[in-house]
Every structure is written in structure tokens, then in C-alpha cells.
Design an enzyme around this catalytic site. Structure first.
Site, PDB file in Angstrom:
ATOM      1  N   HIS A 179      46.575 -22.168 -13.046  1.00  0.00           N
ATOM      2  CA  HIS A 179      45.521 -22.759 -13.870  1.00  0.00           C
ATOM      3  C   HIS A 179      46.213 -23.817 -14.733  1.00  0.00           C
ATOM      4  O   HIS A 179      46.901 -23.491 -15.695  1.00  0.00           O
ATOM      5  CB  HIS A 179      44.869 -21.677 -14.735  1.00  0.00           C
ATOM      6  CG  HIS A 179      43.813 -22.175 -15.664  1.00  0.00           C
ATOM      7  ND1 HIS A 179      42.499 -21.775 -15.563  1.00  0.00           N
ATOM      8  CD2 HIS A 179      43.851 -23.026 -16.712  1.00  0.00           C
ATOM      9  CE1 HIS A 179      41.782 -22.361 -16.511  1.00  0.00           C
ATOM     10  NE2 HIS A 179      42.594 -23.127 -17.221  1.00  0.00           N
ATOM     11  N   ASP A 305      35.181 -21.513  -7.905  1.00  0.00           N
ATOM     12  CA  ASP A 305      35.484 -20.993  -9.243  1.00  0.00           C
ATOM     13  C   ASP A 305      34.242 -20.315  -9.826  1.00  0.00           C
ATOM     14  O   ASP A 305      33.903 -20.493 -10.994  1.00  0.00           O
ATOM     15  CB  ASP A 305      35.988 -22.101 -10.176  1.00  0.00           C
ATOM     16  CG  ASP A 305      36.581 -21.564 -11.475  1.00  0.00           C
ATOM     17  OD1 ASP A 305      36.779 -20.339 -11.581  1.00  0.00           O
ATOM     18  OD2 ASP A 305      36.829 -22.364 -12.405  1.00  0.00           O
TER      19      ASP A 305
END
Length: 430
Positions: A179, A305
Site C-alpha cells: 500500500h 479494492d
């Protein structure tokens, strides 16, 4: 039991298949592909000239179980996946407890077996409790079924930990998923730093927050030889770094979400928290760069996501609202807009949802229409028009930025192991 899916446009760009025909399945696998022919074997599914593609693979979803079942469960999440044409999904570890040990991995695998309607693969945490300090129980998690490691939702700020994890994963050929947001540069920012943030008075997050982590991790991947996958890319700088990494032959791959391909920070002028996410929506120039990178293959695949949140999490002040949206049930149709505008080819769109993600996670038995592969299919009517209504979602949550959008193309059937698990007319078929 055998089944035949006939009168379909068989569509697999990776094998250059685009023809009317039939597929025969038995024992959950493809046993025959008949181009330009129809067949009648076992249970018959007449697809009336719709497109039959390999089942979609999503490398990045959040199903919230265990610990946050009021937002989503493995049961509801996999139903949402089926409605979106996804036959394989990989769920992130930011659950409660965190999936940082084989015990939690086993729990998720058991729940998926009991309640899931599509194939579910856990992603384990890089660090214990996602704290970014000590390495989690990597060996045990991989043995229990984890297909990648990530602290998604948080960037691993400890570069030494990233290095050691990449070294460790090299022997397993399992990717580290980062991330990419430097938490010190993100600070208290809630949207992209730029003209719009200045005009509407919200704290900004600079492109550099993503760019420096992408560059750091690419360097560490080059140093260690470990496979690196970069999650939900949003910036032009990140695209440039990945392009250079691939030119050098590094084991670096990347994904982009439908919302970053379609939306920009201009959407935040409404202060609608449905558009709040991490990384944030950026500029039109960034959006165009992402689309071009996906089309060229610099960015490998699309991942949703999928991040369900309750009404309470989203219906609050912008600064305190949760990041993320649900995305499984709108992914293909929303991205098909880019095909209609000529920004993306249908071939590349389908490849980025099938063959490309399957290759990244070493799913060698899916992602293509080939004899011996799993009989996992997505059937789409490219001519069908529909309006997004989150009240009709199979997901528990309603936090979508595409509410009310008029879309063209819709998933009409989803098949897992040769069995129809979703039909647009019947809903979930069990």
C-alpha cells in the site's frame, strides 16, 4: 456432471479467441472447446450470442470477516463477487483479529468453504497486527493457503522489514503487496493535494506520498530479487517508476482500480464521502496516465479494492469518514465506459481482469479458455443497459461512487467449476 455452454461468443484475448461456439465441461474443468460449433452434452446452457470469457480474478478485496461482519461477510462478499463476474477473489488481512497467523488463515479458508460461492484466497499480513514492526508468521500462513502478503490499509514504513520480507518470499515465489502511501507525507490529508483541495478547503495528500514508496520498494525488489506487487496505483510518477522497473526486467507488477481509472478529484467538490478513498482520486492527467499504462501493459491488471463500510462510517464529516468503496458489482460495466470512449480496448480490459491477475498470483489453472483449465466463466451481454442502484447490491454495504450511473454491458451469468452460481434473472443459484 457434464455441461455445455453453447451459442456463445467465446472471448479470450490471451489466446486470440473471438468466435461463436461452445464449451463443454466435466468434473469442474473444460474438456472441449468447439469453435464455430454448438454442442449438446450434459446440462445445456444457451447463452444466446452473449460473450463468454474466463472468470474474472480480483487480487484485492476486503471481506471484513472476522471482526467486522456488520460491513461484509465472506458469504455476502462472494455473492457480490459472483454478481460482478468474479470467480476468484483474494481477501486482504485487515480483519479483527488480523490475518497474521495460520490460525486466522485457516478460519478464513473454512468460512469460505462453508459460505463462499466463488473461490476465496486469503492474503496474509506482512507484520504482526499490521503494526509494521515484527514480521508475521509468514511460513505458516503460506502453508495454510495465503497467496500473497500485505499490510494493505497501511504502508510498511520500515524499509528493513520490507527488505527481509521480500528476501523471504523469493523462495516461495509469493508476492509482497504494498500500500504505497508514506504516512508522514499523508499526515492528516484526506484528498489529493492540488487546485481542488485548495479551493474547497480540505487537507491534501501529495503525489509524492505514493511516488517515494513505489521507488523505495522497487529498489528493494531489485536488491533482493523478491516479487513486488503495487496496489491501487493513482499517480503519474508511480506509472513512470514501474515502466522503468519493467524495462530493467524486475519482478514488479501493479494494479489499478476502476475508480482511479474513471474518476478525479473534481468529484470531491460535492464533499460526498463516497469519493473518499486511499490513495485519493487525483487529477485528470493522472487518470489518463493510468488508463494509458493499463492499455500498454505497464500496469498489469484491474483490482476492485472492494472496501465495504457501514452507513455510520461514511455518513459523517469528510475528514473523519472512512476510506474506500464497494466495487465488485460495478467493475466491468464501469470500466467498459473506457472501451466505449476508445481509451481502452475490450481485449485489454478482459485480459486485465483474467489472464493478467491469474499470472501475478500463479493461478495456473484459470484465466484462459483452454482445455484442462477450471470451468470458471463470466458471461456478459455487451448491449444491455442498466442503472446502478446500490439497494440492489448483494454486498451488505452501499458505499459506491457510481450510484445512479447509466452503464452499458452487464454480467448475466457467472459459472464456477462448470456450475452456474449467478444468473441475472434468478440471482444467486445454489
Amino acid at each position: 456432471m457434464s455441461a455445455t455452454f453453447k451459442n456463445a461468443i467465446l472471448f479470450d484475448p490471451s489466446l486470440r479467441i473471438n468466435t461463436l461456439g461452445s464449451i463443454v465441461t466435466e468434473g469442474g474443468k473444460i474438456v472441449e472447446i468447439l469453435k464455430d460449433k454448438n454442442a449438446d452434452s450434459g446440462k445445456i446452457y444457451d447463452l444466446a450470442g452473449q460473450h463468454l470469457m474466463p472468470g474474472f480474478v480480483d487480487l484485492h478485496v476486503h471481506f471484513r470477516e472476522p471482526g467486522h461482519e456488520h460491513k461484509e461477510t465472506i458469504g455476502t462478499g462472494t455473492r457480490a463477487a459472483a454478481a460482478g463476474g468474479f470467480t476468484t477473489v483474494c481477501c486482504m488481512p485487515n480483519t479483527n483479529p488480523v490475518n497474521d497467523s495460520s490460525f486466522v488463515t485457516q478460519y478464513i479458508m473454512e468460512k469460505a468453504h462453508q459460505q463462499g460461492v466463488v473461490r476465496v484466497y486469503p492474503i496474509g499480513a506482512i507484520s504482526k497486527n499490521l503494526e509494521g514492526n515484527a514480521m508475521a508468521g509468514i511460513h505458516g500462513m503460506i502453508q495454510a493457503g495465503c497467496v500473497a502478503l500485505s499490510d494493505d490499509g497501511k504502508c510498511v514504513m520500515n524499509a528493513y522489514l520490507v527488505r527481509k520480507t521480500l528476501e523471504y518470499l523469493k523462495s516461495y515465489n509469493v508476492p509482497l503487496i504494498e500500500h504505497c502511501e508514506d504516512e508522514n507525507l499523508v499526515g492528516r490529508g484526506v484528498m489529493n493535494e492540488g487546485l481542488v483541495s485548495s479551493q474547497i478547503g480540505l487537507r491534501g495528500i501529495p503525489h509524492a506520498a505514493e511516488d517515494v514508496i513505489v521507488s523505495r520498494d522497487i529498489s528493494l525488489s531489485e536488491h533482493t530479487g523478491g516479487p513486488l506487487h503495487l496496489a491501487h496505483l493513482s499517480s503519474r510518477g508511480a506509472v513512470e517508476s514501474i515502466a522503468h522497473a519493467k524495462a530493467r526486467g524486475l519482478k514488479v507488477t501493479g494494479e489499478v482500480t476502476p475508480h482511479h481509472l474513471l474518476l478525479t478529484d473534481e468529484s470531491l467538490r460535492s464533499y460526498d464521502t463516497s469519493f473518499k478513498m486511499a490513495p485519493p482520486l487525483r487529477t485528470e492527467a493522472d487518470r489518463r496516465s493510468l488508463v494509458a499504462a493499463l492499455q500498454s501493459g505497464v500496469i498489469d491488471c484491474i483490482a476492485t479494492d472492494h472496501a465495504p463500510h457501514s452507513e455510520e462510517d461514511k455518513n459523517t464529516e469528510f475528514e473523519s469518514a472512512a476510506n474506500g468503496i464497494v466495487g465488485l458489482e460495478t467493475a466491468f460495466s464501469a470500466c467498459y465506459k473506457l472501451v466505449l470512449t476508445g481509451e481502452l480496448t475490450l481485449e485489454r480490459l478482459v485480459e486485465s481482469l483474467t489472464t493478467s491477475p491469474a499470472k501475478i498470483f500463479n493461478f495456473r489453472d484459470r484465466g484462459q479458455l483452454k482445455v484442462g483449465m477450471l470451468a470458471d466463466f463470466t458471461v456478459i451481454d455487451l448491449k444491455k443497459n442498466w442503472k446502478v442502484d446500490s439497494n440492489q447490491f448483494f454486498s451488505k454495504s452501499r458505499n459506491t461512487p457510481f450510484e445512479g450511473w447509466d452503464l452499458k454491458s452487464q454480467v448475466t451469468r457467472t459459472v464456477v467449476g462448470g456450475e452456474e452460481i449467478f444468473n441475472i434473472e434468478k440471482g444467486i443459484c445454489l
